[in-house]
Scaffold this motif. Structure first.
Motif, mmCIF file in Angstrom:
data_model
loop_
_atom_site.group_PDB
_atom_site.id
_atom_site.type_symbol
_atom_site.label_atom_id
_atom_site.label_comp_id
_atom_site.label_asym_id
_atom_site.label_seq_id
_atom_site.Cartn_x
_atom_site.Cartn_y
_atom_site.Cartn_z
ATOM 1 N N TRP A 8 20.324 25.871 10.609
ATOM 2 C CA TRP A 8 19.703 26.744 11.596
ATOM 3 C C TRP A 8 20.102 28.199 11.341
ATOM 4 O O TRP A 8 21.202 28.494 10.884
ATOM 5 C CB TRP A 8 20.142 26.358 13.006
ATOM 6 N N GLY A 9 19.175 29.096 11.653
ATOM 7 C CA GLY A 9 19.459 30.517 11.512
ATOM 8 C C GLY A 9 18.372 31.343 12.166
ATOM 9 O O GLY A 9 17.610 30.852 13.010
ATOM 10 N N VAL A 10 18.286 32.592 11.763
ATOM 11 C CA VAL A 10 17.329 33.522 12.351
ATOM 12 C C VAL A 10 16.464 34.118 11.244
ATOM 13 O O VAL A 10 16.976 34.599 10.233
ATOM 14 C CB VAL A 10 18.047 34.663 13.107
ATOM 15 N N VAL A 11 15.155 34.045 11.438
ATOM 16 C CA VAL A 11 14.216 34.706 10.537
ATOM 17 C C VAL A 11 13.859 36.056 11.153
ATOM 18 O O VAL A 11 13.490 36.131 12.324
ATOM 19 C CB VAL A 11 12.957 33.852 10.313
ATOM 20 N N MET A 12 13.998 37.102 10.342
ATOM 21 C CA MET A 12 13.752 38.462 10.836
ATOM 22 C C MET A 12 13.120 39.292 9.728
ATOM 23 O O MET A 12 13.077 38.871 8.563
ATOM 24 C CB MET A 12 15.074 39.090 11.262
ATOM 25 N N LYS A 13 12.639 40.460 10.084
ATOM 26 C CA LYS A 13 12.111 41.380 9.078
ATOM 27 C C LYS A 13 13.277 41.965 8.277
ATOM 28 O O LYS A 13 14.370 42.175 8.803
ATOM 29 C CB LYS A 13 11.292 42.472 9.751
ATOM 30 N N LYS A 14 13.011 42.220 6.999
ATOM 31 C CA LYS A 14 14.071 42.710 6.119
ATOM 32 C C LYS A 14 14.561 44.111 6.510
ATOM 33 O O LYS A 14 15.674 44.496 6.142
ATOM 34 C CB LYS A 14 13.595 42.704 4.674
ATOM 35 N N THR A 20 15.130 29.397 13.855
ATOM 36 C CA THR A 20 14.436 28.305 13.201
ATOM 37 C C THR A 20 15.293 27.735 12.072
ATOM 38 O O THR A 20 16.452 28.136 11.886
ATOM 39 C CB THR A 20 13.068 28.785 12.660
ATOM 40 N N LEU A 21 14.722 26.812 11.337
ATOM 41 C CA LEU A 21 15.426 26.174 10.224
ATOM 42 C C LEU A 21 15.204 26.938 8.928
ATOM 43 O O LEU A 21 14.179 27.606 8.748
ATOM 44 C CB LEU A 21 14.937 24.729 10.049
ATOM 45 N N ASP A 22 16.150 26.821 8.021
ATOM 46 C CA ASP A 22 16.039 27.470 6.719
ATOM 47 C C ASP A 22 14.967 26.786 5.870
ATOM 48 O O ASP A 22 14.651 25.609 6.063
ATOM 49 C CB ASP A 22 17.389 27.401 6.007
ATOM 50 N N LYS A 23 14.395 27.530 4.952
ATOM 51 C CA LYS A 23 13.449 27.048 3.944
ATOM 52 C C LYS A 23 12.111 26.629 4.527
ATOM 53 O O LYS A 23 11.347 25.909 3.875
ATOM 54 C CB LYS A 23 14.059 25.886 3.137
ATOM 55 N N PHE A 72 16.178 35.302 5.993
ATOM 56 C CA PHE A 72 16.822 34.286 6.826
ATOM 57 C C PHE A 72 18.326 34.523 6.834
ATOM 58 O O PHE A 72 18.937 34.722 5.781
ATOM 59 C CB PHE A 72 16.523 32.889 6.286
ATOM 60 N N LYS A 73 18.925 34.501 8.018
ATOM 61 C CA LYS A 73 20.364 34.644 8.163
ATOM 62 C C LYS A 73 20.889 33.460 8.974
ATOM 63 O O LYS A 73 20.406 33.194 10.081
ATOM 64 C CB LYS A 73 20.727 35.953 8.864
ATOM 65 N N PRO A 74 21.889 32.720 8.442
ATOM 66 C CA PRO A 74 22.399 31.546 9.164
ATOM 67 C C PRO A 74 23.195 31.919 10.395
ATOM 68 O O PRO A 74 23.729 33.036 10.507
ATOM 69 C CB PRO A 74 23.297 30.873 8.113
ATOM 70 N N LEU A 75 23.267 30.984 11.323
ATOM 71 C CA LEU A 75 24.044 31.184 12.536
ATOM 72 C C LEU A 75 25.526 31.008 12.243
ATOM 73 O O LEU A 75 25.923 30.282 11.331
ATOM 74 C CB LEU A 75 23.611 30.188 13.612
ATOM 75 N N GLU A 76 26.347 31.674 13.042
ATOM 76 C CA GLU A 76 27.799 31.547 12.953
ATOM 77 C C GLU A 76 28.354 31.363 14.370
ATOM 78 O O GLU A 76 28.132 32.234 15.224
ATOM 79 C CB GLU A 76 28.396 32.793 12.301
ATOM 80 N N LYS A 80 28.225 27.794 12.106
ATOM 81 C CA LYS A 80 27.095 27.155 11.439
ATOM 82 C C LYS A 80 26.628 25.926 12.218
ATOM 83 O O LYS A 80 27.422 25.172 12.763
ATOM 84 C CB LYS A 80 27.495 26.746 10.020
ATOM 85 N N ILE A 81 25.303 25.750 12.268
ATOM 86 C CA ILE A 81 24.711 24.562 12.875
ATOM 87 C C ILE A 81 23.808 23.891 11.838
ATOM 88 O O ILE A 81 22.921 24.530 11.267
ATOM 89 C CB ILE A 81 23.865 24.890 14.116
ATOM 90 N N GLU A 82 24.064 22.611 11.610
ATOM 91 C CA GLU A 82 23.213 21.814 10.738
ATOM 92 C C GLU A 82 22.712 20.606 11.520
ATOM 93 O O GLU A 82 23.481 19.959 12.230
ATOM 94 C CB GLU A 82 23.974 21.351 9.505
ATOM 95 N N SER A 83 21.435 20.314 11.386
ATOM 96 C CA SER A 83 20.833 19.174 12.094
ATOM 97 C C SER A 83 20.538 18.052 11.118
ATOM 98 O O SER A 83 19.969 18.284 10.044
ATOM 99 C CB SER A 83 19.538 19.603 12.794
ATOM 100 N N GLY A 84 20.916 16.847 11.506
ATOM 101 C CA GLY A 84 20.579 15.679 10.709
ATOM 102 C C GLY A 84 19.129 15.279 10.906
ATOM 103 O O GLY A 84 18.441 15.782 11.796
ATOM 104 N N LEU A 85 18.666 14.371 10.069
ATOM 105 C CA LEU A 85 17.277 13.920 10.132
ATOM 106 C C LEU A 85 17.231 12.401 9.998
ATOM 107 O O LEU A 85 18.085 11.795 9.347
ATOM 108 C CB LEU A 85 16.440 14.557 9.015
ATOM 109 N N SER A 86 16.221 11.812 10.607
ATOM 110 C CA SER A 86 16.069 10.361 10.549
ATOM 111 C C SER A 86 14.616 9.990 10.278
ATOM 112 O O SER A 86 13.696 10.631 10.807
ATOM 113 C CB SER A 86 16.497 9.714 11.872
ATOM 114 N N LEU A 87 14.428 8.964 9.464
ATOM 115 C CA LEU A 87 13.121 8.341 9.311
ATOM 116 C C LEU A 87 13.058 7.215 10.328
ATOM 117 O O LEU A 87 13.949 6.356 10.369
ATOM 118 C CB LEU A 87 12.939 7.783 7.900
#
Length: 298
Positions: free
Chosen positions: A166-172, A244-247, A259-263, A265-272
């Motif tokens: 997770w992070g923040v998408v912003m203008k450069k 939002t999420l990276d990539k 994109f700049k990550p949160l501090e 750090k937050i990472e979300s797992g995924l499931s099928l």
């Protein structure tokens, strides 16, 4: 109510004209008109608003259109699944999920399966958790990819060996773009563009809401979104900063965004996930076995 009549109804709704629909269906106009009148009598509701040159749907007609599309879709899907039960396995696999780079893992498995089962086709549907689980529950999707936090209690599930950052998408040219990471304090009083799901405190486990903590109610959320592609456009237009999420959003050198990550750090797992006691087509069963073999191996 016959399936053939539902197909007639959907054609008229699509064409907006009895004449055009009759030509498309290769039936006479009187025959088609009679079928529609009989359908309205069976349902006891007026389905069309008729004029001299066109035909449109009433509120009841709009509801029937939605349900008829689901019925016809499921019948076509069932026929395809049965026709695929041959020595040469063929058929369709329906997968839904939110925007995530983890779809690469699914793509790699599909690529390998194509070598052995070239007649299996894969259909991807993009949506948030609510959209995906609704389609799963109605049998429109075979599988769903859910991003944490998610309610997995009513599904069989398999952890995907990947995590989304997770992070923040912003203008450069944003003042925050000079920072390596973004804290909750950095985002106070700024116009934010947030996922509705990520900001919902009703989830028992919600990393983003917990990350903001007591600051959550102080945020200036100007826009919410379901899909990050739309959020990125809002950022490009200067509406605000997207959490939002990276990539997912385009933050390449050519892009105006970063994109700049949160501090912290937050990472979300995924499931099928798939429905419990699900009866799969041959194609979907092959896909699931391949996924299980690959993910468990990792």
């Amino acid at each position: 109510m016959e399936l053939r009549v539902l197909r007639y109804f959907l054609t008229v709704a699509r064409e907006g004209s009895i004449t055009k629909a009759a030509n498309f269906l290769h039936v006479t106009q009187p025959t088609l008109s009679r079928q529609l009148r009989d359908l309205e009598q069976i349902l006891g509701k007026k389905l069309f608003i008729r004029s001299s040159h066109s035909i449109s749907l009433t509120e009841e007609g709009i509801l029937l259109k939605k349900r008829a599309e689901e019925i016809v879709y499921m019948v076509d899907k069932l026929e395809t699944e049965f026709s695929s039960m041959k020595e040469m396995v063929s058929g369709d696999v329906y997968i839904g999920g939110g925007e995530t780079d983890a779809i690469r893992h699914i793509a790699q498995i599909i690529k390998e399966l194509q070598k052995k089962y070239p007649n299996i086709r894969y259909h991807l549907y993009s949506g948030n958790e609510e959209d995906v689980t609704d389609r799963l529950d109605r049998g429109i999707l075979d599988f769903g990819i859910l991003i944490e936090p998610a309610d997995l209690s009513k599904y069989n599930h398999l952890n995907i060996p990947a995590k989304d950052l997770w992070g923040v998408v912003m203008k450069k040219d944003s003042p925050l773009a000079a920072k390596d990471t973004i804290t909750a304090t950095d985002l106070l009083h700024l116009p934010l563009i947030c996922s509705r799901q990520a900001m919902n405190r009703s989830y028992s486990k919600n990393e983003i809401a917990d990350w903001f903590g007591e600051n959550l109610d102080k945020l200036n959320v100007v826009t919410t979104y379901n899909l990050a592609y739309n959020a990125a456009i809002m950022v490009e237009e200067g509406i605000g900063y997207a959490i939002t999420l990276d990539k997912i959003a385009n933050t390449s050198e050519e892009s105006a965004l970063c994109f700049k990550p949160l501090e912290p750090k937050i990472e979300s797992g995924l499931s099928l996930v798939w429905r419990k006691h699900q009866v799969f087509s041959a194609a979907a069963d092959i896909f699931l076995k391949a996924v299980q073999a690959e993910f468990i191996r990792r």
